[in-house]
Design a protein around this motif. Sequence first.
Motif, short mmCIF file in Angstrom:
data_model
loop_
_atom_site.label_atom_id
_atom_site.label_comp_id
_atom_site.label_asym_id
_atom_site.label_seq_id
_atom_site.Cartn_x
_atom_site.Cartn_y
_atom_site.Cartn_z
N LEU A 58 -10.54 -5.60 -83.49
CA LEU A 58 -11.97 -5.84 -83.67
C LEU A 58 -12.52 -6.83 -82.64
CD1 LEU A 58 -12.22 -6.04 -87.57
CD2 LEU A 58 -12.99 -4.18 -86.09
N GLY A 59 -11.65 -7.31 -81.75
CA GLY A 59 -12.12 -8.19 -80.68
C GLY A 59 -11.82 -9.65 -80.86
N HIS A 60 -11.12 -10.02 -81.96
CA HIS A 60 -10.81 -11.43 -82.20
C HIS A 60 -9.52 -11.83 -81.51
CE1 HIS A 60 -14.08 -11.28 -85.02
NE2 HIS A 60 -13.48 -10.34 -85.73
N GLU A 61 -9.40 -13.12 -81.22
CA GLU A 61 -8.17 -13.66 -80.63
C GLU A 61 -7.31 -14.22 -81.75
OE1 GLU A 61 -6.65 -16.88 -77.27
OE2 GLU A 61 -8.79 -16.41 -77.47
N VAL A 62 -6.13 -13.65 -81.94
CA VAL A 62 -5.34 -13.94 -83.13
C VAL A 62 -3.98 -14.52 -82.73
CG1 VAL A 62 -4.48 -13.04 -85.32
CG2 VAL A 62 -6.44 -11.95 -84.21
N THR A 63 -3.59 -15.60 -83.42
CA THR A 63 -2.27 -16.19 -83.25
C THR A 63 -1.51 -16.03 -84.56
OG1 THR A 63 -3.08 -17.85 -81.68
CG2 THR A 63 -0.99 -18.31 -82.78
N VAL A 64 -0.32 -15.44 -84.47
CA VAL A 64 0.53 -15.25 -85.65
C VAL A 64 1.57 -16.36 -85.68
CG1 VAL A 64 2.09 -13.69 -86.87
CG2 VAL A 64 0.22 -12.75 -85.51
N LEU A 65 1.60 -17.09 -86.79
CA LEU A 65 2.60 -18.14 -87.00
C LEU A 65 3.59 -17.65 -88.05
CD1 LEU A 65 3.40 -21.20 -86.56
CD2 LEU A 65 2.04 -21.66 -88.62
N ASP A 66 4.88 -17.60 -87.69
CA ASP A 66 5.88 -17.13 -88.64
C ASP A 66 7.25 -17.62 -88.18
OD1 ASP A 66 5.84 -14.75 -90.93
OD2 ASP A 66 7.80 -15.00 -89.99
N PRO A 67 8.15 -17.94 -89.13
CA PRO A 67 9.48 -18.41 -88.72
C PRO A 67 10.43 -17.29 -88.30
CG PRO A 67 9.28 -18.44 -91.11
CD PRO A 67 7.93 -18.07 -90.58
N ALA A 68 10.07 -16.03 -88.56
CA ALA A 68 10.98 -14.91 -88.30
C ALA A 68 10.71 -14.31 -86.92
CB ALA A 68 10.82 -13.84 -89.38
N GLY A 69 11.63 -14.55 -86.01
CA GLY A 69 11.46 -14.05 -84.65
C GLY A 69 11.40 -12.54 -84.55
#
Length: 239
Positions: A58-69
Motif C-alpha cells: 500500500l506504499g508504507h515503509e515497514v520494519t519487521v522486528l522478530d527474534p526468528a531469523g
Amino acid sequence: MTLSGLDTRLDLFGQRPLERLRYTVTEANLLRHVGPGPQRVLDVAGGNGVEAVRLAALGHEVTVLDPAGAMLSTAMETAESLDLADRLHVVQAGALDAPEVFAGHEFDVVLCHNLLHFVDERREVLGAVLAPLRVGGLLSLLGPNADFDPLHAAVRSLDPGEAVRALSQEATVGELVAMLAELGVEEVVRYGVRCVSDLLPAMDDDPAFLAELERLEVAMADRMPQLLTARFFHLVARR
C-alpha cells in the motif's frame, strides 16, 4: 484503500480463508485511522511478514522486528518477489529490545499482534513497543478474545458444559486498556475481528461467498454488540 478481494499476488503464505479474513479485517480497521501518505510502520513480532508485506504494497515503509531469523528471511524473500524490498526492512530482536534497537527512531504506526497472550510481562512489553512510537502515532494491538470462547463451545462444539467453564476465564481487554492508560495512552478504539466466520459450520472456498463474508466482517468490526464476542479483539490506540 485496502487490499480487498484477497489479492492473489499477496496470497503467498498458504493461508486458509479464516486466516486471510483476519488480516483483511485487521487491515481495514487500522486504515480507518492511518493518516494520508506513506507511514513509517514497525511490526513487532511480525514473523514472516504477512501484514508487513500487505502494508508495504500500500506504499508504507515497514520494519519487521522478530527474534526468528528464518521467519525474517521469508518476509524478505516475499517482499523481493513482489518488488517491495525497498519498502520492507527486518531487524532480528525481541519486543523488549525495541527501545534500545530503535533509539532515536520514531514510527507513525506500531503493530503488536498476537504477542501479548504469549508473555507474562505484558505491561513491560507494552512499554517497550510504545517507546519508538511518535507522539500522535498509532498502536495496534490484536489478540484472542476470551469472550468468544463460550460462544464457540456452545455453537460449534455443542458443549454447554465447556461453555460454562469458559465463562470463568479472565478477560484481558479491559486490563490492556487500563495498562495503556497507565502508560499515557488514553484514546483507544476497540474493534472485533471475525465476528461470525468462526461460527460457520464450514468455510466455503467459493470466491463470491468469501467476498461477501469479508464485506460482512468489515461491516461488523465496529458494531456493538458483535465486536464484543469476535474471535479476536483489535485495539487501535493513539499515543
